[in-house]
Design a protein around this motif. Structure first.
Motif, PDB file in Angstrom:
ATOM      1  N   GLN A  75      31.570  15.118  33.549  1.00 31.80           N
ATOM      2  CA  GLN A  75      32.508  15.830  32.671  1.00 31.80           C
ATOM      3  C   GLN A  75      33.827  15.092  32.513  1.00 31.80           C
ATOM      4  O   GLN A  75      34.634  15.451  31.648  1.00 31.80           O
ATOM      5  CB  GLN A  75      32.762  17.248  33.179  1.00 31.80           C
ATOM      6  N   VAL A  76      34.043  14.030  33.305  1.00 32.18           N
ATOM      7  CA  VAL A  76      35.226  13.188  33.077  1.00 32.18           C
ATOM      8  C   VAL A  76      35.157  12.563  31.684  1.00 32.18           C
ATOM      9  O   VAL A  76      36.173  12.129  31.129  1.00 32.18           O
ATOM     10  CB  VAL A  76      35.364  12.108  34.179  1.00 32.18           C
ATOM     11  N   SER A  77      33.969  12.563  31.089  1.00 34.17           N
ATOM     12  CA  SER A  77      33.865  12.025  29.728  1.00 34.17           C
ATOM     13  C   SER A  77      34.644  12.886  28.730  1.00 34.17           C
ATOM     14  O   SER A  77      34.897  12.430  27.611  1.00 34.17           O
ATOM     15  CB  SER A  77      32.400  11.885  29.305  1.00 34.17           C
ATOM     16  N   ILE A  78      35.035  14.103  29.119  1.00 33.80           N
ATOM     17  CA  ILE A  78      35.826  14.953  28.202  1.00 33.80           C
ATOM     18  C   ILE A  78      37.255  14.402  28.044  1.00 33.80           C
ATOM     19  O   ILE A  78      37.642  14.035  26.929  1.00 33.80           O
ATOM     20  CB  ILE A  78      35.778  16.429  28.651  1.00 33.80           C
ATOM     21  N   PRO A  79      38.060  14.302  29.128  1.00 30.73           N
ATOM     22  CA  PRO A  79      39.377  13.673  28.908  1.00 30.73           C
ATOM     23  C   PRO A  79      39.236  12.215  28.460  1.00 30.73           C
ATOM     24  O   PRO A  79      40.053  11.728  27.665  1.00 30.73           O
ATOM     25  CB  PRO A  79      40.064  13.779  30.285  1.00 30.73           C
ATOM     26  N   ARG A  80      38.190  11.549  28.934  1.00 25.73           N
ATOM     27  CA  ARG A  80      37.994  10.150  28.582  1.00 25.73           C
ATOM     28  C   ARG A  80      37.729   9.936  27.100  1.00 25.73           C
ATOM     29  O   ARG A  80      37.925   8.829  26.584  1.00 25.73           O
ATOM     30  CB  ARG A  80      36.802   9.627  29.378  1.00 25.73           C
ATOM     31  N   SER A  81      37.261  10.969  26.414  1.00 23.26           N
ATOM     32  CA  SER A  81      36.853  10.769  25.021  1.00 23.26           C
ATOM     33  C   SER A  81      38.049  10.631  24.072  1.00 23.26           C
ATOM     34  O   SER A  81      37.865  10.307  22.901  1.00 23.26           O
ATOM     35  CB  SER A  81      35.962  11.940  24.574  1.00 23.26           C
ATOM     36  N   LEU A  82      39.265  10.880  24.575  1.00 21.41           N
ATOM     37  CA  LEU A  82      40.443  10.752  23.697  1.00 21.41           C
ATOM     38  C   LEU A  82      40.709   9.284  23.349  1.00 21.41           C
ATOM     39  O   LEU A  82      40.671   8.418  24.233  1.00 21.41           O
ATOM     40  CB  LEU A  82      41.670  11.352  24.392  1.00 21.41           C
ATOM     41  N   VAL A  83      40.993   9.054  22.100  1.00 19.58           N
ATOM     42  CA  VAL A  83      41.194   7.676  21.646  1.00 19.58           C
ATOM     43  C   VAL A  83      42.495   7.111  22.219  1.00 19.58           C
ATOM     44  O   VAL A  83      43.486   7.830  22.386  1.00 19.58           O
ATOM     45  CB  VAL A  83      41.195   7.611  20.096  1.00 19.58           C
ATOM     46  N   GLY A  84      42.461   5.830  22.572  1.00 21.86           N
ATOM     47  CA  GLY A  84      43.692   5.129  22.920  1.00 21.86           C
ATOM     48  C   GLY A  84      44.103   5.195  24.373  1.00 21.86           C
ATOM     49  O   GLY A  84      45.065   4.529  24.767  1.00 21.86           O
ATOM     50  N   ILE A  85      43.404   5.968  25.210  1.00 23.88           N
ATOM     51  CA  ILE A  85      43.834   6.066  26.605  1.00 23.88           C
ATOM     52  C   ILE A  85      43.477   4.793  27.376  1.00 23.88           C
ATOM     53  O   ILE A  85      42.594   4.028  26.974  1.00 23.88           O
ATOM     54  CB  ILE A  85      43.204   7.279  27.332  1.00 23.88           C
ATOM     55  N   ASP A  86      44.198   4.582  28.485  1.00 24.06           N
ATOM     56  CA  ASP A  86      43.831   3.528  29.419  1.00 24.06           C
ATOM     57  C   ASP A  86      43.040   4.091  30.596  1.00 24.06           C
ATOM     58  O   ASP A  86      42.216   3.420  31.177  1.00 24.06           O
ATOM     59  CB  ASP A  86      45.091   2.828  29.966  1.00 24.06           C
ATOM     60  N   MET A  87      43.363   5.346  30.959  1.00 24.21           N
ATOM     61  CA  MET A  87      42.682   5.938  32.108  1.00 24.21           C
ATOM     62  C   MET A  87      42.367   7.395  31.845  1.00 24.21           C
ATOM     63  O   MET A  87      43.171   8.110  31.222  1.00 24.21           O
ATOM     64  CB  MET A  87      43.564   5.835  33.371  1.00 24.21           C
ATOM     65  N   GLY A  88      41.173   7.823  32.283  1.00 22.49           N
ATOM     66  CA  GLY A  88      40.783   9.224  32.253  1.00 22.49           C
ATOM     67  C   GLY A  88      40.506   9.689  33.673  1.00 22.49           C
ATOM     68  O   GLY A  88      39.911   8.952  34.463  1.00 22.49           O
ATOM     69  N   ILE A  89      40.976  10.898  33.985  1.00 20.24           N
ATOM     70  CA  ILE A  89      40.771  11.426  35.338  1.00 20.24           C
ATOM     71  C   ILE A  89      40.274  12.870  35.240  1.00 20.24           C
ATOM     72  O   ILE A  89      40.789  13.653  34.444  1.00 20.24           O
ATOM     73  CB  ILE A  89      42.080  11.426  36.173  1.00 20.24           C
ATOM     74  N   LEU A  90      39.293  13.193  36.056  1.00 20.23           N
ATOM     75  CA  LEU A  90      38.889  14.588  36.228  1.00 20.23           C
ATOM     76  C   LEU A  90      39.052  14.955  37.694  1.00 20.23           C
ATOM     77  O   LEU A  90      38.603  14.212  38.583  1.00 20.23           O
ATOM     78  CB  LEU A  90      37.434  14.792  35.794  1.00 20.23           C
ATOM     79  N   LEU A 141      50.198   7.158  37.284  1.00 20.94           N
ATOM     80  CA  LEU A 141      51.178   6.618  36.332  1.00 20.94           C
ATOM     81  C   LEU A 141      51.795   5.335  36.878  1.00 20.94           C
ATOM     82  O   LEU A 141      51.944   4.341  36.150  1.00 20.94           O
ATOM     83  CB  LEU A 141      52.268   7.663  36.053  1.00 20.94           C
ATOM     84  N   ALA A 142      52.118   5.340  38.182  1.00 18.26           N
ATOM     85  CA  ALA A 142      52.676   4.130  38.790  1.00 18.26           C
ATOM     86  C   ALA A 142      51.657   2.997  38.757  1.00 18.26           C
ATOM     87  O   ALA A 142      51.999   1.830  38.523  1.00 18.26           O
ATOM     88  CB  ALA A 142      53.101   4.428  40.232  1.00 18.26           C
ATOM     89  N   TYR A 143      50.392   3.362  38.968  1.00 15.45           N
ATOM     90  CA  TYR A 143      49.352   2.338  38.945  1.00 15.45           C
ATOM     91  C   TYR A 143      49.231   1.711  37.548  1.00 15.45           C
ATOM     92  O   TYR A 143      49.126   0.486  37.412  1.00 15.45           O
ATOM     93  CB  TYR A 143      48.006   2.932  39.379  1.00 15.45           C
ATOM     94  N   LEU A 144      49.284   2.568  36.516  1.00 14.83           N
ATOM     95  CA  LEU A 144      49.225   2.052  35.137  1.00 14.83           C
ATOM     96  C   LEU A 144      50.362   1.075  34.888  1.00 14.83           C
ATOM     97  O   LEU A 144      50.164  -0.004  34.312  1.00 14.83           O
ATOM     98  CB  LEU A 144      49.276   3.202  34.132  1.00 14.83           C
ATOM     99  N   GLU A 145      51.571   1.466  35.340  1.00 18.02           N
ATOM    100  CA  GLU A 145      52.739   0.577  35.192  1.00 18.02           C
ATOM    101  C   GLU A 145      52.452  -0.766  35.868  1.00 18.02           C
ATOM    102  O   GLU A 145      52.693  -1.833  35.302  1.00 18.02           O
ATOM    103  CB  GLU A 145      53.983   1.197  35.839  1.00 18.02           C
ATOM    104  N   SER A 146      51.919  -0.673  37.105  1.00 23.06           N
ATOM    105  CA  SER A 146      51.707  -1.901  37.893  1.00 23.06           C
ATOM    106  C   SER A 146      50.680  -2.813  37.220  1.00 23.06           C
ATOM    107  O   SER A 146      50.662  -4.016  37.465  1.00 23.06           O
ATOM    108  CB  SER A 146      51.237  -1.540  39.308  1.00 23.06           C
ATOM    109  N   GLN A 147      49.821  -2.225  36.377  1.00 23.61           N
ATOM    110  CA  GLN A 147      48.805  -3.009  35.671  1.00 23.61           C
ATOM    111  C   GLN A 147      49.294  -3.439  34.289  1.00 23.61           C
ATOM    112  O   GLN A 147      48.499  -3.910  33.459  1.00 23.61           O
ATOM    113  CB  GLN A 147      47.509  -2.216  35.543  1.00 23.61           C
ATOM    114  N   GLY A 148      50.586  -3.188  34.020  1.00 19.40           N
ATOM    115  CA  GLY A 148      51.148  -3.591  32.732  1.00 19.40           C
ATOM    116  C   GLY A 148      50.680  -2.729  31.575  1.00 19.40           C
ATOM    117  O   GLY A 148      50.661  -3.173  30.423  1.00 19.40           O
ATOM    118  N   ARG A 149      50.326  -1.457  31.853  1.00 20.98           N
ATOM    119  CA  ARG A 149      49.864  -0.566  30.769  1.00 20.98           C
ATOM    120  C   ARG A 149      50.960   0.406  30.359  1.00 20.98           C
ATOM    121  O   ARG A 149      51.857   0.693  31.118  1.00 20.98           O
ATOM    122  CB  ARG A 149      48.639   0.236  31.233  1.00 20.98           C
TER     123      ARG A 149
END
Ligand SMILES: [Mn+2]
Length: 340
Positions: free
Chosen positions: A260-275, A332-340
């Motif tokens: 079911q993580v595919s639900i938040p993941r299905s949004l266009v443009g995201i870098d990360m989806g989490i359930l 969010l901090a992890y995304l920053e650290s990955q340059g996202r």
């Protein structure tokens, strides 16, 4: 006995001693991971059907709690015999499939510490975080599914693939690549799937059962997960939640949490989806998905979890609200650290 396989013809070759040892076992037991998914069921059951025990089918470890409403048809198709704790004592070897590390093996609580005692393990897996815990390890991170690896092993061993084995393997390949849509869908996955269709895999029935067979309870849980989805960090992170109360009031249990993580993941443009799902009170499971090549495995490892580069998970011993408070700022901090 350990062997380091080398790439050959585009796919990793099978360790030379794997098939002779498998062929020599008279009473193997097949083990997968906790909360088995379609790739886990498919790879376990296909192994057990192809390498039966002397005088009967090989036993598969599916202790109470392994039942998935949606996927149990696979065990019924296979006519699987569930291993009792005594079967581990009687086994001459254990095949572990689709499982990154020994503590994730799906064995009865009563033998949690003793199940592998002294028995050789053949470890067939595709998780990046695999700890190579077997005596023989066939671990190919580039494979889209464990079922693809089991298919290669059966083929190399020259054993028959009947329509049931073909269907089980096809289901796992289809499911772990999300219908041949993930970056892990390499040509080898498509070639294996095509060969399995030629062996009689029930393509339409598997599609129906995997993609269009939600119970009303599962549908209601999806409705909740849609409703709880939040898009944050300027659309770079989408996450959703289901609390223990929401899961049980929908008529579901922890065993119904699958992809079911595919639900938040299905949004266009995201870098990360989490359930985040609280299957048991005070225990929250995280499913992490990376998009556009984002590696979520190192984030999962920092939370004590594991998995693949683009699909990973972890367990947090907190309620879902607590887990959100802890994990989302770290994400969010992890995304920053990955340059996202
Ligand atoms: Mn898998």
């Amino acid at each position: 006995m350990s062997t380091t396989p080398v790439a050959d013809g585009g796919v990793m070759s099978i360790p030379a001693d794997l098939i002779p040892i498998l062929d020599s076992w008279k009473n193997p037991v097949v083990v997968g991971h906790v909360r088995p998914d379609a790739d886990c069921f498919g790879s376990m059951l296909a192994m057990a059907m192809t390498w039966p025990a002397e005088g009967g089918p090989a036993k598969v470890s599916l202790p109470p709690g392994s039942e998935s409403r949606r996927l149990w048809f696979m065990t019924e198709w296979a006519g699987a015999v569930v291993a009792e704790p005594g079967d581990f004592a009687a086994a001459d070897g254990i095949v572990v499939v689709d499982t990154a590390k020994a503590p994730r093996c799906n064995v009865d609580a009563s033998i949690k510490e003793t199940w592998s005692n002294g028995k050789p393990i053949i470890n067939i897996d595709h998780h990046n975080s695999n700890t190579m815990f077997g005596a023989i390890n066939y671990v190919d991170h580039d494979a889209g599914s464990a079922c693809e690896l089991v298919y290669r092993v059966i083929r190399e061993a020259g054993r028959d693939i009947d329509p049931i084995v073909a269907s089980l393997l096809y289901a796992g390949i289809h499911s772990d690549t999300i219908g041949f849509s993930l970056p892990t869908t390499r040509s080898s996955a498509l070639r294996a799937a095509a060969a399995l269709v030629d062996c009689g895999a029930r393509v339409a029935e598997i599609g129906e059962r995997l993609c269009r067979a939600l119970s009303e309870s599962e549908f209601n849980l999806e409705r909740i997960i849609y409703d709880n989805t939040k898009l944050v960090a300027d659309g770079r992170l989408a996450y959703s939640t289901a609390s223990y109360t929401e899961i049980t009031e929908a008529g579901c249990s922890a065993a119904d949490i699958d992809d079911q993580v595919s639900i938040p993941r299905s949004l266009v443009g995201i870098d990360m989806g989490i359930l985040l799902t609280e299957g048991k009170p005070g225990r929250t499971r995280l499913n992490l998905r990376g998009e556009k090549g984002l590696d979520v495995l190192s984030f999962a490892l920092s939370l004590g979890g594991g998995g693949h580069h683009e699909a990973a998970g972890a367990i947090i011993d907190e309620s879902v609200d607590e887990a959100v408070d802890q994990v989302i700022p770290k994400a969010l901090a992890y995304l920053e650290s990955q340059g996202r």
